[in-house]
Design an enzyme around this catalytic site. Structure first.
Site, mmCIF file in Angstrom:
data_model
loop_
_atom_site.group_PDB
_atom_site.id
_atom_site.type_symbol
_atom_site.label_atom_id
_atom_site.label_comp_id
_atom_site.label_asym_id
_atom_site.label_seq_id
_atom_site.Cartn_x
_atom_site.Cartn_y
_atom_site.Cartn_z
ATOM 1 N N ASP A 8 27.393 22.538 29.587
ATOM 2 C CA ASP A 8 27.118 23.172 28.310
ATOM 3 C C ASP A 8 25.914 22.422 27.703
ATOM 4 O OD1 ASP A 8 27.679 24.698 25.926
ATOM 5 O OD2 ASP A 8 28.483 22.839 25.088
ATOM 6 N N ASP A 10 24.653 22.445 23.775
ATOM 7 C CA ASP A 10 24.910 21.844 22.459
ATOM 8 C C ASP A 10 26.226 21.075 22.480
ATOM 9 O OD1 ASP A 10 24.930 21.275 19.720
ATOM 10 O OD2 ASP A 10 25.951 23.145 19.246
HETATM 11 P P1 B16 Z 1 21.577 30.605 19.835
HETATM 12 P P2 B16 Z 1 26.287 25.814 23.489
HETATM 13 C C1 B16 Z 1 25.923 27.199 21.227
HETATM 14 O O1 B16 Z 1 25.464 26.293 22.184
HETATM 15 C C2 B16 Z 1 26.056 26.505 19.880
HETATM 16 O O2 B16 Z 1 27.081 25.521 19.922
HETATM 17 C C3 B16 Z 1 26.422 27.533 18.844
HETATM 18 O O3 B16 Z 1 26.540 26.928 17.573
HETATM 19 C C4 B16 Z 1 25.347 28.618 18.814
HETATM 20 O O4 B16 Z 1 25.670 29.629 17.869
HETATM 21 C C5 B16 Z 1 25.234 29.222 20.214
HETATM 22 O O5 B16 Z 1 24.916 28.218 21.148
HETATM 23 C C6 B16 Z 1 24.167 30.308 20.284
HETATM 24 O O6 B16 Z 1 22.912 29.742 20.088
HETATM 25 O O7 B16 Z 1 21.623 31.137 18.437
HETATM 26 O O8 B16 Z 1 20.476 29.596 20.080
HETATM 27 O O9 B16 Z 1 21.549 31.715 20.861
HETATM 28 O O10 B16 Z 1 27.267 24.800 23.008
HETATM 29 O O11 B16 Z 1 26.945 27.013 24.137
HETATM 30 O O12 B16 Z 1 25.205 25.230 24.342
HETATM 31 MG MG MG Z 2 28.681 23.192 23.169
#
Ligand code: B16
Ligand code: MG
Length: 219
Positions: A8, A10
């Protein structure tokens, strides 16, 4: 036999949660909506459109789907601009070392993120070189807890799920990996990722040595 790792983004490789928070906060302030860090925590690993629904529901707001898409785009523009400030100093402690070691040891490595901005984040971190496959919010339509993003990564790596370990910091992310038949490493507190095969408080502790020690029959 473990032959690959799927990460993953974030909360595992880097912490974009604060930048997501600031962008959602700006949008919410402009809309006159309540939004705080407690609500932001509910957005961990959740897709952009699912996130704006959570914020809308938190405010009991009546907004059309078309308007929600417009607002999500506004938030995304703020977020993407803020990524310019990211650099290789923004790896979570231990992540860069782990990725480097996996390359040295010849494991296959994929990204499995909900973000549609993963390419930019990896580029800011100068981390693109560590990944054989980029699976992100653009790769599949069903987001976590559906297993699709991890199944996509495994398929592209030409591996079976039971040949891969998934690193995740979100409850829905561990659910997704387990639904797909992957081994799981949870990063974060017991109440969030305690259902993973093995859990560490931080990435710093989730070393290849520690993971090999836990899954010793699989290496
Ligand atoms: P985006 P991950 C996620 O990342 C984030 O934790 C989440 O807060 C966010 O809304 C999501 O990605 C979508 O991100 O707006 O940049 O498409 O933990 O799945 O890497
Ligand atoms: Mg994450």
């Amino acid at each position: 036999m473990i032959k690959g790792f799927i990460f993953d983004l974030d909360g595992v490789i880097t912490d974009t949660a604060e930048l997501h928070y600031l962008a959602w906060k700006k949008l919410s302030d402009d809309m006159g909506w309540a939004f705080d860090r407690e609500v932001n925590e509910k957005l961990r690993g959740v897709s952009r459109m699912d996130s704006i629904h959570i914020i809308k529901d938190h405010n009991n707001a009546q907004v059309s789907e078309a308007k929600l898409m417009e607002l999500a785009t506004l938030k995304n523009n703020i977020y993407v601009d803020s990524l310019d400030q990211m650099s290789p100093k923004d790896y979570l402690s231990g992540a860069q070392e782990l990725l480097t070691l996996l390359r040295q040891e010849g494991f296959k490595v994929a990204l499995g993120s909900a973000s549609k901005n993963s390419t930019k984040v990896l580029s800011q971190l100068e981390a693109t070189k560590f990944f054989d496959v980029i699976g992100d919010g653009n790769s599949v339509s069903k987001s976590k807890p559906a297993p699709d993003i991890f199944l996509y990564g495994a398929k592209k790596l030409d591996l079976q799920p039971n040949e891969c370990i998934v690193y995740e910091d979100a409850e829905a992310g561990i659910d997704a990996a387990q639904a797909g038949g992957f081994y799981t490493v949870g990063i974060g507190p017991e109440e969030r990722v305690g259902h993973a095969d093995v859990r560490f408080d931080t990435m710093k502790e989730a070393t290849l040595f520690a993971v090999k020690a836990h899954f010793k029959d699989l290496f």
